[in-house]
Design a protein around this motif. Structure first.
Motif, mmCIF file in Angstrom:
data_model
loop_
_atom_site.group_PDB
_atom_site.id
_atom_site.type_symbol
_atom_site.label_atom_id
_atom_site.label_comp_id
_atom_site.label_asym_id
_atom_site.label_seq_id
_atom_site.Cartn_x
_atom_site.Cartn_y
_atom_site.Cartn_z
ATOM 1 N N ASN A 29 41.373 38.962 27.186
ATOM 2 C CA ASN A 29 42.431 37.952 27.097
ATOM 3 C C ASN A 29 43.801 38.484 27.482
ATOM 4 O O ASN A 29 44.748 37.711 27.606
ATOM 5 N N SER A 30 43.926 39.782 27.644
ATOM 6 C CA SER A 30 45.237 40.389 27.878
ATOM 7 C C SER A 30 45.765 40.071 29.273
ATOM 8 O O SER A 30 45.051 39.596 30.159
ATOM 9 N N THR A 31 47.041 40.371 29.471
ATOM 10 C CA THR A 31 47.646 40.199 30.794
ATOM 11 C C THR A 31 46.910 41.026 31.841
ATOM 12 O O THR A 31 46.653 40.543 32.953
ATOM 13 N N ALA A 32 46.552 42.250 31.501
ATOM 14 C CA ALA A 32 45.833 43.110 32.448
ATOM 15 C C ALA A 32 44.462 42.539 32.778
ATOM 16 O O ALA A 32 44.016 42.586 33.932
ATOM 17 N N ALA A 33 43.773 41.997 31.776
ATOM 18 C CA ALA A 33 42.453 41.406 32.007
ATOM 19 C C ALA A 33 42.563 40.186 32.909
ATOM 20 O O ALA A 33 41.747 39.983 33.814
ATOM 21 N N ARG A 34 43.550 39.353 32.678
ATOM 22 C CA ARG A 34 43.735 38.150 33.496
ATOM 23 C C ARG A 34 44.062 38.526 34.944
ATOM 24 O O ARG A 34 43.585 37.877 35.883
ATOM 25 N N ARG A 35 44.860 39.561 35.098
ATOM 26 C CA ARG A 35 45.179 40.020 36.445
ATOM 27 C C ARG A 35 43.921 40.486 37.174
ATOM 28 O O ARG A 35 43.675 40.107 38.331
ATOM 29 N N ASN A 36 43.104 41.286 36.499
ATOM 30 C CA ASN A 36 41.841 41.729 37.101
ATOM 31 C C ASN A 36 40.944 40.547 37.422
ATOM 32 O O ASN A 36 40.279 40.511 38.468
ATOM 33 N N GLY A 37 40.880 39.581 36.501
ATOM 34 C CA GLY A 37 40.041 38.423 36.730
ATOM 35 C C GLY A 37 40.389 37.717 38.027
ATOM 36 O O GLY A 37 39.505 37.325 38.795
ATOM 37 N N GLY A 38 41.672 37.541 38.268
ATOM 38 C CA GLY A 38 42.091 36.876 39.493
ATOM 39 C C GLY A 38 41.936 37.724 40.733
ATOM 40 O O GLY A 38 41.596 37.213 41.808
ATOM 41 N N ARG A 39 42.158 39.026 40.607
ATOM 42 C CA ARG A 39 42.192 39.885 41.791
ATOM 43 C C ARG A 39 40.833 40.367 42.261
ATOM 44 O O ARG A 39 40.617 40.532 43.467
ATOM 45 N N VAL A 40 39.894 40.597 41.324
ATOM 46 C CA VAL A 40 38.654 41.260 41.764
ATOM 47 C C VAL A 40 37.356 40.673 41.220
ATOM 48 O O VAL A 40 36.286 40.978 41.758
ATOM 49 N N SER A 41 37.385 39.878 40.162
ATOM 50 C CA SER A 41 36.138 39.454 39.522
ATOM 51 C C SER A 41 35.571 38.186 40.144
ATOM 52 O O SER A 41 36.302 37.353 40.670
ATOM 53 N N ASP A 42 34.245 38.033 40.039
ATOM 54 C CA ASP A 42 33.602 36.772 40.422
ATOM 55 C C ASP A 42 33.677 35.769 39.277
ATOM 56 O O ASP A 42 33.769 34.564 39.503
ATOM 57 N N TRP A 43 33.597 36.282 38.057
ATOM 58 C CA TRP A 43 33.627 35.469 36.850
ATOM 59 C C TRP A 43 34.606 36.084 35.862
ATOM 60 O O TRP A 43 34.628 37.302 35.680
ATOM 61 N N TYR A 44 35.364 35.222 35.195
ATOM 62 C CA TYR A 44 36.242 35.652 34.108
ATOM 63 C C TYR A 44 35.711 35.062 32.806
ATOM 64 O O TYR A 44 35.591 33.842 32.668
ATOM 65 N N PHE A 45 35.360 35.941 31.851
ATOM 66 C CA PHE A 45 34.887 35.529 30.537
ATOM 67 C C PHE A 45 36.062 35.469 29.567
ATOM 68 O O PHE A 45 36.826 36.434 29.456
ATOM 69 N N SER A 46 36.169 34.376 28.845
ATOM 70 C CA SER A 46 37.164 34.258 27.780
ATOM 71 C C SER A 46 36.479 34.329 26.429
ATOM 72 O O SER A 46 35.410 33.755 26.238
ATOM 73 N N ASN A 47 37.119 34.999 25.470
ATOM 74 C CA ASN A 47 36.704 34.865 24.081
ATOM 75 C C ASN A 47 36.839 33.398 23.666
ATOM 76 O O ASN A 47 37.463 32.601 24.371
ATOM 77 N N GLY A 48 36.293 33.047 22.517
ATOM 78 C CA GLY A 48 36.403 31.680 22.048
ATOM 79 C C GLY A 48 37.850 31.220 21.970
ATOM 80 O O GLY A 48 38.728 31.963 21.514
#
Length: 376
Positions: free
Chosen positions: A196-215
């Motif tokens: 959920n962090s800023t760093a995780a969101r950045r990675n999600g947009g830049r390199v991931s196929d899927w972004y998982f969110s906690n509940g």
């Protein structure tokens, strides 16, 4: 993309490959971390509308999980026991060399006919690293390593002369053979990543196929979708990232029965284990520069389900749960990742009673969207 053009909502389940079940509570959980139970569960899930399963990763005992099966080998076993189910193995950069993992997943992909996937977990449990003699990086450095790890996986899977030069990993003229199976619409095994962090969101947009969110509730989830898509747009990847949301599902014939089950789970929480988990994980949010991250705002009750699954509120009658699932789809969810109290029985209940209503409501949503678009 209009809702009418979206694919049907997909469903995944947490593989109970660690002991203790999916809630840190002494309530009865008719589940088991062994292979025989999980093989049958995978087959039941496949027959009841689940497209994905996610194998958890724990390396040592922690907070109610005394025993753990390793995620990649367990995932391969489940792949070989099923015909259509895609199995996602959770892995930690820092404990895996990406080239070795790329080879393993490519082999699993061939053995399963193109159904292997990975969830790249930056790590929250310090002891898993330090007790193996590995360094524990600070929060944003762990996510910076994860970004390189994902880029290396993709480079190895798609290039005959893989090259990469980063701060954590380097490749020179590396050629993996065989490459993963060629699957239409899939350039390589799917790469999931959460946080959920800023760093995780950045990675999600830049390199991931899927972004998982906690509940999350509706607004909390929609806010993450918007931010991750912003990073994707900056990287020229808008429309390439899909979104999964965690939820603990309690479907009962009446809302009262479902709510009573939730109350009992929390009332019987293992307080020592939950508080220990909270102490370990909430540093993940507090250690970031902006104090935003997974579990940063989670209450004791939230953490009884260790990925905030109660916050998604998939609790009630099949009709009520279907309404919430559709609303999350409207806000950007492509997949719901589900946990259950009694897996075998409740996976079947989901397939028989909940999923048909979700599909009916999706069809209604699509019809409304088509009608609206045709009158514009």
């Amino acid at each position: 993309m209009s809702h009418a053009e979206q694919a049907p909502l997909k469903f995944a389940y947490w593989v109970p490959n660690v002991s203790g079940g999916l809630v840190t509570s002494t309530i009865e959980q008719r589940t088991d971390w062994g292979y025989d139970y999980n093989r049958k569960l995978a087959q039941l899930a496949e027959a009841n509308g689940f497209e994905y399963a996610l194998s958890q990763v724990r390396y040592i005992a922690s907070y109610g999980a005394a025993y753990q099966h390793e995620s990649t080998s367990f995932s391969l076993a489940l792949l070989l026991a099923t015909e259509r189910l895609k199995v996602i193995a959770a892995v930690h950069p820092g404990l895996w060399q990406p080239g070795v993992l790329a080879k393993l997943i490519s082999t699993a992909d061939h053995l399963s006919g193109g159904r292997a996937a990975v969830n790249v977990v930056s790590g929250w449990f310090k002891d898993e690293f330090t007790k193996l003699g590995e360094p524990w990086l600070e929060h944003d450095e762990r996510y910076r390593r994860t970004e390189e790890f994902i880029r290396v996986l993709r480079e190895i899977w798609t290039s005959d002369h893989a090259e990469f030069r980063g701060d954590f990993y380097r490749l020179h003229d590396f050629d993996l053979k065989p490459k993963p199976v060629e699957v239409p619409g899939r350039p390589h095994p799917e790469i999931f990543q959460g946080g959920n962090s800023t760093a995780a969101r950045r990675n999600g947009g830049r390199v991931s196929d899927w972004y998982f969110s906690n509940g999350k509730d509706y607004d909390g989830f929609a806010e993450q979708v918007q931010e991750v898509n912003g990073h994707a747009a900056d990287a020229g990847r808008l429309g390439q990232v899909r979104f999964g949301l965690n939820g603990f599902l309690i479907a009962r014939d009446s809302e009262r029965e479902a709510r009573e089950t939730l109350h009992e789970i929390i009332a019987k929480a293992d307080a020592v284990a939950v508080e220990g988990f909270r102490g370990a994980v909430q540093q993940a949010g507090s250690s970031t520069s902006d104090k935003r991250g997974m579990w940063a705002d989670s209450s004791f009750d939230d953490l009884v389900q260790y990925n905030d699954g109660f916050r998604t509120q998939l609790i009630g009658t099949p009709e009520q749960i279907a309404d919430r699932a559709i609303e999350y789809k409207r806000r950007g969810a492509d997949l719901l990742l589900l946990g259950f109290l009694h897996y075998h029985e409740e996976v079947e209940y989901f397939g028989r009673h909940v999923l048909p209503i979700i599909r009916e409501k999706e069809a209604e949503l699509d019809a409304r969207e088509l009608s609206t678009s045709s009158t514009r």
